[in-house]
Design a protein around this motif. Sequence first.
Motif, PDB file in Angstrom:
ATOM      1  N   SER A  48      -3.968 -26.637  24.097  1.00 53.85           N
ATOM      2  CA  SER A  48      -1.784 -27.380  24.355  1.00 53.85           C
ATOM      3  C   SER A  48      -1.026 -26.327  24.076  1.00 53.85           C
ATOM      4  CB  SER A  48      -1.844 -28.251  23.667  1.00 53.85           C
ATOM      5  OG  SER A  48      -2.059 -28.367  22.308  1.00 53.85           O
ATOM      6  N   ASP A  49      -1.519 -25.206  23.129  1.00 57.88           N
ATOM      7  CA  ASP A  49      -0.770 -24.088  23.235  1.00 57.88           C
ATOM      8  C   ASP A  49      -0.923 -22.843  22.812  1.00 57.88           C
ATOM      9  OD1 ASP A  49       1.457 -22.446  22.323  1.00 57.88           O
ATOM     10  OD2 ASP A  49       2.973 -23.667  21.128  1.00 57.88           O
ATOM     11  N   ILE A  50      -0.577 -22.568  23.803  1.00 60.03           N
ATOM     12  CA  ILE A  50      -1.873 -21.311  24.259  1.00 60.03           C
ATOM     13  C   ILE A  50      -0.750 -20.109  23.865  1.00 60.03           C
ATOM     14  CG2 ILE A  50      -2.788 -21.624  26.152  1.00 60.03           C
ATOM     15  CD1 ILE A  50      -0.758 -19.270  27.873  1.00 60.03           C
ATOM     16  N   HIS A  51      -0.036 -20.030  22.695  1.00 61.13           N
ATOM     17  CA  HIS A  51       0.818 -19.290  22.171  1.00 61.13           C
ATOM     18  C   HIS A  51       0.726 -19.167  20.532  1.00 61.13           C
ATOM     19  CE1 HIS A  51       3.446 -18.187  25.987  1.00 61.13           C
ATOM     20  NE2 HIS A  51       3.524 -19.505  26.337  1.00 61.13           N
ATOM     21  N   LYS A  52       0.312 -20.263  19.948  1.00 60.16           N
ATOM     22  CA  LYS A  52      -0.134 -20.237  18.248  1.00 60.16           C
ATOM     23  C   LYS A  52      -1.067 -19.857  18.804  1.00 60.16           C
ATOM     24  CE  LYS A  52       0.423 -23.690  15.289  1.00 60.16           C
ATOM     25  NZ  LYS A  52       0.414 -26.180  15.420  1.00 60.16           N
ATOM     26  N   PRO A  53      -2.587 -19.957  18.572  1.00 56.87           N
ATOM     27  CA  PRO A  53      -3.601 -19.410  18.135  1.00 56.87           C
ATOM     28  C   PRO A  53      -3.850 -17.538  18.053  1.00 56.87           C
ATOM     29  CG  PRO A  53      -4.101 -20.710  20.148  1.00 56.87           C
ATOM     30  CD  PRO A  53      -2.323 -20.380  20.492  1.00 56.87           C
ATOM     31  N   ILE A  54      -4.708 -17.662  17.008  1.00 56.03           N
ATOM     32  CA  ILE A  54      -5.409 -16.404  17.388  1.00 56.03           C
ATOM     33  C   ILE A  54      -6.290 -16.231  18.218  1.00 56.03           C
ATOM     34  CG2 ILE A  54      -6.700 -14.413  15.891  1.00 56.03           C
ATOM     35  CD1 ILE A  54      -3.238 -14.491  15.211  1.00 56.03           C
ATOM     36  N   TYR A  55      -6.620 -15.061  18.971  1.00 54.58           N
ATOM     37  CA  TYR A  55      -8.027 -15.028  19.906  1.00 54.58           C
ATOM     38  C   TYR A  55      -8.964 -14.088  19.826  1.00 54.58           C
ATOM     39  CZ  TYR A  55      -4.472 -18.111  23.146  1.00 54.58           C
ATOM     40  OH  TYR A  55      -3.918 -18.689  23.374  1.00 54.58           O
ATOM     41  N   TYR A  56      -9.750 -14.458  19.508  1.00 48.88           N
ATOM     42  CA  TYR A  56     -10.731 -13.570  19.619  1.00 48.88           C
ATOM     43  C   TYR A  56     -11.539 -13.378  20.315  1.00 48.88           C
ATOM     44  CZ  TYR A  56      -9.588 -14.601  14.549  1.00 48.88           C
ATOM     45  OH  TYR A  56      -9.304 -15.026  13.369  1.00 48.88           O
ATOM     46  N   LEU A  57     -12.126 -12.910  20.805  1.00 48.68           N
ATOM     47  CA  LEU A  57     -12.739 -11.874  22.175  1.00 48.68           C
ATOM     48  C   LEU A  57     -14.072 -11.071  22.280  1.00 48.68           C
ATOM     49  CD1 LEU A  57     -10.353 -10.352  24.681  1.00 48.68           C
ATOM     50  CD2 LEU A  57     -10.252 -12.781  23.616  1.00 48.68           C
ATOM     51  N   SER A  58     -15.733 -11.356  22.494  1.00 47.46           N
ATOM     52  CA  SER A  58     -16.839 -10.463  21.894  1.00 47.46           C
ATOM     53  C   SER A  58     -17.815 -10.719  23.264  1.00 47.46           C
ATOM     54  CB  SER A  58     -17.130 -11.171  20.694  1.00 47.46           C
ATOM     55  OG  SER A  58     -18.600 -10.732  20.823  1.00 47.46           O
TER      56      SER A  58
END
Length: 238
Positions: free
Chosen positions: A197-207
């Motif tokens: 819902s709020d894409i600015h709040k999380p920490i993102y992990y890409l793998s």
Amino acid sequence: MANQKITLKKKELVAKDTMAFHWEMPDGFDFKAGQLTHIKLINPSKTDEEGNKRALSLVYAPSENELVTATRIRDSAFKQELKDLPEGSEVEFDGASGSFTLHKTESTPAVFIIGGIGITPVRSMIAEATNQETDHEITLLYSNKTPEDAPFLSDLEEMAERNPDFQFVPVMTRSSADEWGGERGHIGAKLLKRYVSDIHKPIYYLSGPGGMVEAMQDMLIEAGVNEDNIRSEEFAGY
């Protein structure tokens, strides 16, 4: 940790061309969910210019008390030797290392955008959060060609049933609507915003494969995500 030997207990097929290897757990071995180890073959019958050693993620969580690695089986000498390694054989390993681990602040959501074999460190992180009943709000967008290509799909489905804070979104790129009733196509900003819902709040992990990781990082930045909130780990050779 100095190099030591570990014994192969069993091996199993966990997806198309993908095998998991269960190793004897050394006494006193500690690791964090998401870390990796280096496996070195001892006197293999064949080798190539890539050598006899590979970095492999630890697939199971510390709370599961099992030492497990997994890899796509390709044509390299290392992968073929590992595939054919008899149970009871020994390899060398050098303990655990790496910083691709889940952040500690449980009030900050985690969003994993993962391709294929890149799931290996992520399975460990999500299993640990689930078993320890942390308050991390976790979303996993997991891309594969077909369900048959998706390692640990059933494990993740089971974790989603147990963990009310874990939203699991498997995405298939080559399955038809008749073959797969879930999300299909490639992951993009539209799909992300449907589940976050709020894409600015999380920490993102890409793998996952390097090209996929780079494309997802570009997508997130273009969508307005702070680059400081993106962590990545590329899997070479896929």
